[in-house]
Design a protein around this motif. Structure first.
Motif, PDB file in Angstrom:
ATOM      1  N   LEU A 163       0.877  -1.183   0.130  1.00 31.63           N
ATOM      2  CA  LEU A 163      -0.102   0.065   0.099  1.00 31.63           C
ATOM      3  C   LEU A 163       0.686   1.489   0.062  1.00 31.63           C
ATOM      4  CD1 LEU A 163      -2.961  -1.015   2.400  1.00 31.63           C
ATOM      5  CD2 LEU A 163      -2.962  -0.865  -0.032  1.00 31.63           C
ATOM      6  N   GLY A 164       1.975   1.154   0.616  1.00 27.82           N
ATOM      7  CA  GLY A 164       3.068   2.419   0.733  1.00 27.82           C
ATOM      8  C   GLY A 164       3.524   2.674  -0.715  1.00 27.82           C
ATOM      9  N   ILE A 165       4.008   1.585  -1.274  1.00 23.34           N
ATOM     10  CA  ILE A 165       4.442   1.738  -2.693  1.00 23.34           C
ATOM     11  C   ILE A 165       3.365   2.256  -3.553  1.00 23.34           C
ATOM     12  CG2 ILE A 165       5.302   0.265  -4.803  1.00 23.34           C
ATOM     13  CD1 ILE A 165       6.527  -1.586  -2.535  1.00 23.34           C
ATOM     14  N   SER A 166       2.261   1.850  -3.505  1.00 20.97           N
ATOM     15  CA  SER A 166       1.111   2.309  -4.048  1.00 20.97           C
ATOM     16  C   SER A 166       0.837   3.596  -3.948  1.00 20.97           C
ATOM     17  CB  SER A 166      -0.223   1.470  -4.206  1.00 20.97           C
ATOM     18  OG  SER A 166      -0.001   0.036  -4.639  1.00 20.97           O
ATOM     19  N   TRP A 167       0.990   4.312  -2.688  1.00 16.32           N
ATOM     20  CA  TRP A 167       0.686   5.539  -2.539  1.00 16.32           C
ATOM     21  C   TRP A 167       1.842   6.491  -3.084  1.00 16.32           C
ATOM     22  CZ3 TRP A 167      -2.662   9.128  -1.397  1.00 16.32           C
ATOM     23  CH2 TRP A 167      -1.939  10.372  -1.072  1.00 16.32           C
ATOM     24  N   PHE A 168       2.989   5.810  -3.116  1.00 16.20           N
ATOM     25  CA  PHE A 168       4.124   6.885  -3.728  1.00 16.20           C
ATOM     26  C   PHE A 168       3.728   6.874  -5.248  1.00 16.20           C
ATOM     27  CE2 PHE A 168       7.834   6.467  -6.712  1.00 16.20           C
ATOM     28  CZ  PHE A 168       8.516   7.129  -6.427  1.00 16.20           C
ATOM     29  N   TRP A 169       3.260   5.788  -5.872  1.00 13.73           N
ATOM     30  CA  TRP A 169       2.607   6.211  -7.326  1.00 13.73           C
ATOM     31  C   TRP A 169       1.500   7.085  -7.684  1.00 13.73           C
ATOM     32  CZ3 TRP A 169       6.265   5.244 -11.088  1.00 13.73           C
ATOM     33  CH2 TRP A 169       6.941   4.380 -10.882  1.00 13.73           C
ATOM     34  N   PHE A 170       0.684   6.953  -6.652  1.00 14.51           N
ATOM     35  CA  PHE A 170      -0.318   7.871  -6.593  1.00 14.51           C
ATOM     36  C   PHE A 170       0.199   9.284  -6.554  1.00 14.51           C
ATOM     37  CE2 PHE A 170      -3.469  10.632  -4.306  1.00 14.51           C
ATOM     38  CZ  PHE A 170      -4.686  10.243  -4.601  1.00 14.51           C
ATOM     39  N   ASN A 305       1.060  -6.183  -6.536  1.00 14.48           N
ATOM     40  CA  ASN A 305       1.560  -4.877  -6.159  1.00 14.48           C
ATOM     41  C   ASN A 305       1.283  -3.754  -7.362  1.00 14.48           C
ATOM     42  OD1 ASN A 305       3.281  -2.432  -4.809  1.00 14.48           O
ATOM     43  ND2 ASN A 305       4.463  -3.255  -6.661  1.00 14.48           N
ATOM     44  N   ASN A 306       1.799  -4.323  -8.430  1.00 14.73           N
ATOM     45  CA  ASN A 306       1.689  -3.538  -9.657  1.00 14.73           C
ATOM     46  C   ASN A 306       0.046  -3.221 -10.175  1.00 14.73           C
ATOM     47  OD1 ASN A 306       4.221  -3.762  -9.765  1.00 14.73           O
ATOM     48  ND2 ASN A 306       4.292  -5.123 -11.506  1.00 14.73           N
ATOM     49  N   ILE A 307      -0.741  -4.152  -9.763  1.00 16.52           N
ATOM     50  CA  ILE A 307      -2.116  -3.738 -10.169  1.00 16.52           C
ATOM     51  C   ILE A 307      -2.524  -2.813  -8.909  1.00 16.52           C
ATOM     52  CG2 ILE A 307      -4.514  -5.009  -9.970  1.00 16.52           C
ATOM     53  CD1 ILE A 307      -3.274  -7.508 -11.030  1.00 16.52           C
ATOM     54  N   LEU A 308      -2.460  -2.801  -7.896  1.00 16.98           N
ATOM     55  CA  LEU A 308      -2.627  -1.801  -6.835  1.00 16.98           C
ATOM     56  C   LEU A 308      -2.046  -0.616  -7.307  1.00 16.98           C
ATOM     57  CD1 LEU A 308      -2.680  -3.466  -3.197  1.00 16.98           C
ATOM     58  CD2 LEU A 308      -4.666  -2.807  -4.887  1.00 16.98           C
ATOM     59  N   ASN A 309      -0.804  -0.558  -7.791  1.00 17.30           N
ATOM     60  CA  ASN A 309      -0.063   0.585  -8.388  1.00 17.30           C
ATOM     61  C   ASN A 309      -1.071   1.395  -9.437  1.00 17.30           C
ATOM     62  OD1 ASN A 309       3.396  -0.428  -8.280  1.00 17.30           O
ATOM     63  ND2 ASN A 309       1.830   0.113  -6.399  1.00 17.30           N
ATOM     64  N   ALA A 310      -1.511   0.474 -10.326  1.00 15.11           N
ATOM     65  CA  ALA A 310      -2.241   1.012 -11.398  1.00 15.11           C
ATOM     66  C   ALA A 310      -3.700   1.831 -11.014  1.00 15.11           C
ATOM     67  CB  ALA A 310      -2.443   0.032 -12.468  1.00 15.11           C
ATOM     68  N   VAL A 311      -4.274   0.989  -9.821  1.00 15.85           N
ATOM     69  CA  VAL A 311      -5.411   1.403  -9.394  1.00 15.85           C
ATOM     70  C   VAL A 311      -5.364   2.737  -8.502  1.00 15.85           C
ATOM     71  CG1 VAL A 311      -7.362   0.976  -7.669  1.00 15.85           C
ATOM     72  CG2 VAL A 311      -6.544  -0.760  -9.255  1.00 15.85           C
ATOM     73  N   PHE A 312      -4.231   2.714  -7.939  1.00 18.38           N
ATOM     74  CA  PHE A 312      -3.965   4.173  -7.064  1.00 18.38           C
ATOM     75  C   PHE A 312      -3.760   5.265  -8.010  1.00 18.38           C
ATOM     76  CE2 PHE A 312      -4.213   1.637  -3.524  1.00 18.38           C
ATOM     77  CZ  PHE A 312      -3.836   2.559  -2.247  1.00 18.38           C
ATOM     78  N   MET A 313      -2.993   5.139  -9.297  1.00 24.90           N
ATOM     79  CA  MET A 313      -2.819   5.940 -10.401  1.00 24.90           C
ATOM     80  C   MET A 313      -4.169   6.678 -10.902  1.00 24.90           C
ATOM     81  SD  MET A 313       1.141   5.155 -11.973  1.00 24.90           S
ATOM     82  CE  MET A 313       0.934   3.471 -12.040  1.00 24.90           C
ATOM     83  N   VAL A 314      -4.941   5.660 -11.112  1.00 28.61           N
ATOM     84  CA  VAL A 314      -6.123   6.148 -11.747  1.00 28.61           C
ATOM     85  C   VAL A 314      -7.050   6.803 -10.962  1.00 28.61           C
ATOM     86  CG1 VAL A 314      -8.329   5.290 -12.596  1.00 28.61           C
ATOM     87  CG2 VAL A 314      -6.318   4.038 -13.351  1.00 28.61           C
ATOM     88  N   ALA A 315      -6.962   6.508  -9.482  1.00 28.90           N
ATOM     89  CA  ALA A 315      -7.678   7.050  -8.574  1.00 28.90           C
ATOM     90  C   ALA A 315      -7.099   8.564  -8.271  1.00 28.90           C
ATOM     91  CB  ALA A 315      -7.690   6.307  -7.194  1.00 28.90           C
ATOM     92  N   ALA A 316      -5.665   8.695  -8.465  1.00 33.31           N
ATOM     93  CA  ALA A 316      -5.157  10.249  -8.242  1.00 33.31           C
ATOM     94  C   ALA A 316      -5.492  10.745  -9.375  1.00 33.31           C
ATOM     95  CB  ALA A 316      -3.574   9.827  -8.437  1.00 33.31           C
ATOM     96  N   ALA A 317      -5.604  10.559 -10.567  1.00 27.78           N
ATOM     97  CA  ALA A 317      -6.159  11.275 -11.772  1.00 27.78           C
ATOM     98  C   ALA A 317      -7.460  11.674 -11.465  1.00 27.78           C
ATOM     99  CB  ALA A 317      -6.210  10.537 -12.934  1.00 27.78           C
ATOM    100  N   LEU A 318      -8.337  10.820 -11.042  1.00 27.97           N
ATOM    101  CA  LEU A 318      -9.718  11.091 -10.759  1.00 27.97           C
ATOM    102  C   LEU A 318      -9.918  12.276  -9.750  1.00 27.97           C
ATOM    103  CD1 LEU A 318     -11.389   7.936 -11.294  1.00 27.97           C
ATOM    104  CD2 LEU A 318     -11.356   9.566 -12.833  1.00 27.97           C
ATOM    105  N   ILE A 319      -9.130  11.963  -8.619  1.00 28.67           N
ATOM    106  CA  ILE A 319      -9.154  12.949  -7.488  1.00 28.67           C
ATOM    107  C   ILE A 319      -8.558  14.281  -8.029  1.00 28.67           C
ATOM    108  CG2 ILE A 319      -8.159  13.488  -5.435  1.00 28.67           C
ATOM    109  CD1 ILE A 319      -8.247  10.501  -4.738  1.00 28.67           C
TER     110      ILE A 319
END
Length: 367
Positions: A163-170, A305-319
């Protein structure tokens, strides 16, 4: 699926097959550039994302098989630095080549050449025995993703690291997406200033990644994760206060004119330090996932982890879009992200006190 394949088969051979696939895709891309076939290029862009997905789990899971425990942080540091500098150099080189006379021919040749060099490099990778040779491949990506995330959750520290790695990509995706408009609309800088700040951001990540090995004493020091998170928040907030209230009037500034503006060096320092603390934050998390995951499942954990990274990046764009639609300007959006970062860090460190305890010990030992 890529995680399963990487766990099941010998990794050096698997990587070479993936790099051969890249050559095929890039030869097709060369045809697309030369003929100006935009639909073909868009389809090949999808296939390059697919090829990168096949490569990612093997890239990270092979390191513990070839590196000693005290080399793991340094190995991740070089991979992170190389990844971000390659993205930067590829972006700059693509822009330079396409601007040349007959630039599409130059780009077509460059992508094929780079793909061939990648394959030749892969031939030097030493053999890495399969981690789970008897694994039966589950070809349903939805159910397998759910299975591996459930498996990862059983090791709570690894799951929180993911989750921490995914947040970094967010956070990183927001900075990379907003930095060009921040430069033009807030700082009044032109394309060369955009390039300068993106370059400094990537260099900052590279320097922070390499610095992580020295700060950690050649061990997986997760106490550096809170240190990186604090730096991301402090300099993210400072970037908001360093931004001018209104951009310079008139034409967009060139690089030298921008650097001559009052407060510009503070902005530059903030961008570099955000990147550097990002590198310090991310490297120990990847090393921890590699160190504490079951070797038989490591590629699959990284794939999850890579899948969660992608989800977080999409969420970042939407937010980010939602915040801009609510009337916030870009500096305010970046400020909100810095505050979000502090909240996420507190949440993770409260759930896994080991991060915070190791940080306190690291401070006491090194200060």
């Amino acid at each position: 699926t890529a995680g399963q394949l990487s766990d099941k088969y010998e990794k050096s051979r698997y990587i070479r097959w993936v790099k051969l696939l890249e050559i095929v895709i890039m030869l097709s891309a060369a045809v697309g550039f030369v003929t100006g076939n935009t639909p073909l290029l868009i389809g090949l862009l999808f296939l390059m994302g697919w090829q990168s997905t096949l490569f990612g789990p093997a890239k990270y899971s092979i390191m513990p098989q070839h590196l000693k425990p005290e080399e793991l942080v340094g190995g991740n540091a070089w991979v992170e630095m190389g990844t971000h500098l390659a993205i930067l150099l590829g972006t700059l080189l693509g822009g330079i080549l396409i601007a040349q006379p007959d630039g599409h021919y130059w780009v077509a040749g460059a992508v094929v050449l780079l793909a061939v060099l990648g394959y030749l490099s892969s031939r030097a990778i030493p053999p890495a025995p399969p981690a789970a040779p008897d694994l039966k491949i589950n070809w349903n990506p939805a159910s397998e993703t759910w299975n591996i995330l459930k498996f990862t959750y059983q090791n709570f520290t690894v799951f929180q690291s993911v989750l921490g790695i995914s947040w970094f990509w967010f956070l990183g995706s927001v900075y990379l997406a907003q930095l060009p408009n921040f430069t033009k609309l807030t700082l009044g800088g032109g394309e060369h200033v955009v390039t300068l700040l993106l370059t400094l951001f990537a260099i900052g990540i590279g320097v922070g990644s390499l610095l992580c090995e020295r700060l950690s004493g050649r061990m997986v020091e997760i106490g550096l994760v809170p240190f990186g998170a604090i730096g991301l928040t402090v300099f993210g907030v400072d970037l908001f206060f360093a931004a001018p209230a209104s951009p310079p009037q008139g034409e967009l500034l060139g690089m030298l004119a921008f650097l001559a503006q009052p407060g510009s060096w503070r902005v530059v320092a903030d961008i570099v330090l955000i990147g550097a603390f990002g590198g310090i934050y991310i490297v120990p998390l990847y090393a921890l996932v590699q160190q504490r995951s079951a070797p038989s499942h490591l590629s699959r954990v990284i794939a999850g982890n890579n899948i969660l990274n992608a989800v977080f990046m999409v969420a970042a764009a939407l937010i980010a879009v939602a915040l801009l639609d609510q009337g916030l300007n870009i500096p305010q959006v970046l400020l909100v992200m810095a505050i979000f970062n502090a909240a996420v860090a507190v949440y993770i460190f409260a759930l896994v006190p080991e991060f915070l305890m190791r940080f306190i010990v690291w401070i006491l030992v090194n200060v």
